[in-house]
Motif scaffolding. Structure first.
Motif, PDB file in Angstrom:
ATOM      1  N   MET A 175       0.826  -1.203   0.000  1.00  0.00           N
ATOM      2  CA  MET A 175       0.000   0.000   0.000  1.00  0.00           C
ATOM      3  C   MET A 175       0.865   1.259   0.000  1.00  0.00           C
ATOM      4  O   MET A 175       0.522   2.265  -0.632  1.00  0.00           O
ATOM      5  CB  MET A 175      -0.934  -0.010   1.221  1.00  0.00           C
ATOM      6  CG  MET A 175      -2.068  -1.003   1.144  1.00  0.00           C
ATOM      7  SD  MET A 175      -3.102  -0.787  -0.340  1.00  0.00           S
ATOM      8  CE  MET A 175      -3.690   0.894  -0.114  1.00  0.00           C
ATOM      9  N   ARG A 206       1.965   1.883  -3.473  1.00  0.00           N
ATOM     10  CA  ARG A 206       0.852   2.403  -4.266  1.00  0.00           C
ATOM     11  C   ARG A 206       0.621   3.886  -3.993  1.00  0.00           C
ATOM     12  O   ARG A 206       0.353   4.671  -4.916  1.00  0.00           O
ATOM     13  CB  ARG A 206      -0.415   1.611  -3.961  1.00  0.00           C
ATOM     14  CG  ARG A 206      -0.408   0.195  -4.521  1.00  0.00           C
ATOM     15  CD  ARG A 206      -1.539  -0.620  -3.969  1.00  0.00           C
ATOM     16  NE  ARG A 206      -1.550  -1.977  -4.540  1.00  0.00           N
ATOM     17  CZ  ARG A 206      -2.246  -2.981  -4.032  1.00  0.00           C
ATOM     18  NH1 ARG A 206      -3.010  -2.791  -2.949  1.00  0.00           N
ATOM     19  NH2 ARG A 206      -2.209  -4.169  -4.597  1.00  0.00           N
ATOM     20  N   VAL A 227       3.444   5.845  -5.722  1.00  0.00           N
ATOM     21  CA  VAL A 227       3.255   5.871  -7.177  1.00  0.00           C
ATOM     22  C   VAL A 227       2.112   6.805  -7.558  1.00  0.00           C
ATOM     23  O   VAL A 227       2.220   7.571  -8.530  1.00  0.00           O
ATOM     24  CB  VAL A 227       3.000   4.450  -7.702  1.00  0.00           C
ATOM     25  CG1 VAL A 227       2.599   4.488  -9.184  1.00  0.00           C
ATOM     26  CG2 VAL A 227       4.232   3.586  -7.529  1.00  0.00           C
ATOM     27  N   THR A 228       1.026   6.759  -6.810  1.00  0.00           N
ATOM     28  CA  THR A 228      -0.106   7.653  -7.099  1.00  0.00           C
ATOM     29  C   THR A 228       0.310   9.108  -6.974  1.00  0.00           C
ATOM     30  O   THR A 228      -0.005   9.937  -7.845  1.00  0.00           O
ATOM     31  CB  THR A 228      -1.272   7.358  -6.141  1.00  0.00           C
ATOM     32  OG1 THR A 228      -1.685   5.996  -6.292  1.00  0.00           O
ATOM     33  CG2 THR A 228      -2.449   8.275  -6.428  1.00  0.00           C
ATOM     34  N   THR A 237      -2.899   4.345 -14.490  1.00  0.00           N
ATOM     35  CA  THR A 237      -2.747   3.753 -13.157  1.00  0.00           C
ATOM     36  C   THR A 237      -1.988   2.440 -13.235  1.00  0.00           C
ATOM     37  O   THR A 237      -1.036   2.207 -12.481  1.00  0.00           O
ATOM     38  CB  THR A 237      -4.121   3.523 -12.512  1.00  0.00           C
ATOM     39  OG1 THR A 237      -4.796   4.778 -12.358  1.00  0.00           O
ATOM     40  CG2 THR A 237      -3.971   2.869 -11.139  1.00  0.00           C
ATOM     41  N   MET A 289       1.807   1.788 -11.786  1.00  0.00           N
ATOM     42  CA  MET A 289       1.963   0.763 -10.749  1.00  0.00           C
ATOM     43  C   MET A 289       2.871  -0.366 -11.222  1.00  0.00           C
ATOM     44  O   MET A 289       3.665  -0.908 -10.443  1.00  0.00           O
ATOM     45  CB  MET A 289       0.591   0.208 -10.357  1.00  0.00           C
ATOM     46  CG  MET A 289      -0.330   1.203  -9.681  1.00  0.00           C
ATOM     47  SD  MET A 289       0.313   1.734  -8.078  1.00  0.00           S
ATOM     48  CE  MET A 289      -0.899   3.004  -7.651  1.00  0.00           C
ATOM     49  N   ASN A 290       2.764  -0.744 -12.485  1.00  0.00           N
ATOM     50  CA  ASN A 290       3.633  -1.788 -13.021  1.00  0.00           C
ATOM     51  C   ASN A 290       5.097  -1.371 -13.000  1.00  0.00           C
ATOM     52  O   ASN A 290       5.981  -2.162 -12.655  1.00  0.00           O
ATOM     53  CB  ASN A 290       3.229  -2.123 -14.460  1.00  0.00           C
ATOM     54  CG  ASN A 290       1.917  -2.880 -14.549  1.00  0.00           C
ATOM     55  OD1 ASN A 290       1.346  -3.285 -13.539  1.00  0.00           O
ATOM     56  ND2 ASN A 290       1.437  -3.086 -15.751  1.00  0.00           N
ATOM     57  N   ALA A 315       6.626   0.502 -11.047  1.00  0.00           N
ATOM     58  CA  ALA A 315       7.213   0.549  -9.703  1.00  0.00           C
ATOM     59  C   ALA A 315       8.055  -0.690  -9.423  1.00  0.00           C
ATOM     60  O   ALA A 315       8.956  -0.657  -8.584  1.00  0.00           O
ATOM     61  CB  ALA A 315       6.114   0.685  -8.652  1.00  0.00           C
ATOM     62  N   GLY A 348       2.812  -2.175  -7.861  1.00  0.00           N
ATOM     63  CA  GLY A 348       1.574  -2.009  -7.105  1.00  0.00           C
ATOM     64  C   GLY A 348       0.460  -2.920  -7.576  1.00  0.00           C
ATOM     65  O   GLY A 348      -0.555  -3.075  -6.890  1.00  0.00           O
ATOM     66  N   THR A 349       0.652  -3.536  -8.736  1.00  0.00           N
ATOM     67  CA  THR A 349      -0.347  -4.465  -9.289  1.00  0.00           C
ATOM     68  C   THR A 349       0.042  -5.922  -9.072  1.00  0.00           C
ATOM     69  O   THR A 349      -0.605  -6.815  -9.611  1.00  0.00           O
ATOM     70  CB  THR A 349      -0.508  -4.214 -10.791  1.00  0.00           C
ATOM     71  OG1 THR A 349       0.795  -4.135 -11.395  1.00  0.00           O
ATOM     72  CG2 THR A 349      -1.264  -2.929 -11.054  1.00  0.00           C
ATOM     73  N   ARG A 397      -0.100  -7.472  -6.293  1.00  0.00           N
ATOM     74  CA  ARG A 397      -0.993  -8.004  -5.271  1.00  0.00           C
ATOM     75  C   ARG A 397      -2.418  -7.787  -5.759  1.00  0.00           C
ATOM     76  O   ARG A 397      -2.705  -6.845  -6.476  1.00  0.00           O
ATOM     77  CB  ARG A 397      -0.771  -7.329  -3.916  1.00  0.00           C
ATOM     78  CG  ARG A 397       0.607  -7.576  -3.320  1.00  0.00           C
ATOM     79  CD  ARG A 397       0.829  -9.035  -2.999  1.00  0.00           C
ATOM     80  NE  ARG A 397       2.136  -9.272  -2.391  1.00  0.00           N
ATOM     81  CZ  ARG A 397       3.228  -9.568  -3.067  1.00  0.00           C
ATOM     82  NH1 ARG A 397       3.188  -9.644  -4.400  1.00  0.00           N
ATOM     83  NH2 ARG A 397       4.368  -9.786  -2.444  1.00  0.00           N
ATOM     84  N   LEU A 399      -5.539  -4.079  -5.965  1.00  0.00           N
ATOM     85  CA  LEU A 399      -5.741  -3.054  -6.991  1.00  0.00           C
ATOM     86  C   LEU A 399      -6.255  -3.630  -8.304  1.00  0.00           C
ATOM     87  O   LEU A 399      -7.217  -3.095  -8.878  1.00  0.00           O
ATOM     88  CB  LEU A 399      -4.444  -2.270  -7.214  1.00  0.00           C
ATOM     89  CG  LEU A 399      -4.519  -1.145  -8.243  1.00  0.00           C
ATOM     90  CD1 LEU A 399      -5.575  -0.119  -7.871  1.00  0.00           C
ATOM     91  CD2 LEU A 399      -3.146  -0.480  -8.406  1.00  0.00           C
TER      92      LEU A 399
END
Length: 227
Positions: A1, A4, A7-8, A67, A71-72, A74, A84-85, A87, A90
């Motif tokens: 988290m 994420r 990254v956001t 998004t 996330m990828n 990262a 971030g993707t 898990r 998301l």
């Protein structure tokens, strides 16, 4: 988290910096963002839905694409080192968003009854076959589509993360703890790690594209009159 959230924040900051002083003749940052936006709008949404039908959904698919892409990526950023993707949370959230959208849009466009008929009852099929086909189509529309959207993304990003971990942990172990005769193998694992890192950058973009494209295809199915 935590990754994420980072990254956001980084994605919003980059987009804001690119467009905060938007000009008719764009600079480099604004041009890059506009090219990325046009790619999603033209090459994914409009190509799939058609120019007129695409207009209400361009924003949604743009958010999904950027998004997932951010996330990828990262997963190959030092000190973050995990997508971030990778898990389920998301990807499942995005898949549910797509799922609810195409159900609502299909029901509003055709009415609930006609939408279910269009989705679950193939045209031109003898009625005895419908006993078998309707449950299969229902499973596909209500379960397989959203589940495979999420699972495909998670599996690809998790696999890449595991491969990178194996390569660089192997490099660390071979260089620092292995016998002298095995230490040169550390160079091979390090080179493999660099190659996989570059490949993961490609996979990051590819998976963002595939997720967004399939989402648009499923929405297009909901808008069509039948199959």
């Amino acid at each position: 988290m935590f990754v994420r959230l980072i990254v956001t924040g980084a994605l919003l900051l980059l987009l804001w910096l690119a467009v905060r002083k938007a000009k008719l003749v764009p600079g480099r940052g604004q041009s890059a963002v506009e090219m990325a936006l046009d790619f999603v709008r033209v090459q994914i949404v409009e190509q799939t839905l058609g120019k007129e039908r695409a207009k209400p959904f361009v924003g949604m698919f743009t958010v999904i694409f950027f998004t997932i892409l951010a996330m990828n990526l990262a997963g190959v950023v030092p000190f973050l080192n995990i997508a971030g993707t990778s898990r389920m949370g998301l990807p499942a959230l995005l898949a549910i968003w797509v799922f609810i959208t195409y159900l609502v849009v299909g029901s509003r466009t055709h009415g609930v009854g006609r939408y279910l008929k269009n989705s679950l009852v193939p045209s031109g099929v003898p009625w005895p076959m419908l006993i078998l086909l309707i449950p299969i189509e229902a499973l596909q529309v209500f379960v397989i589509r959203p589940v495979t959207l999420a699972l495909r993304l998670v599996a690809n990003m998790m696999a890449g993360h595991i491969m990178l971990v194996l390569c660089f942990v192997g490099t660390h172990t071979l260089f620092l703890y292995a016998d002298a005769v095995l230490k040169p193998l550390g160079a091979l694992t390090f080179a493999a790690g660099i190659a996989i890192t570059l490949f993961e950058v490609f996979v990051a973009g590819l998976q963002a594209f595939i997720f967004t494209l399939l989402s648009a295809v499923y929405l297009n199915f909901a808008l069509d009159d039948g199959h």
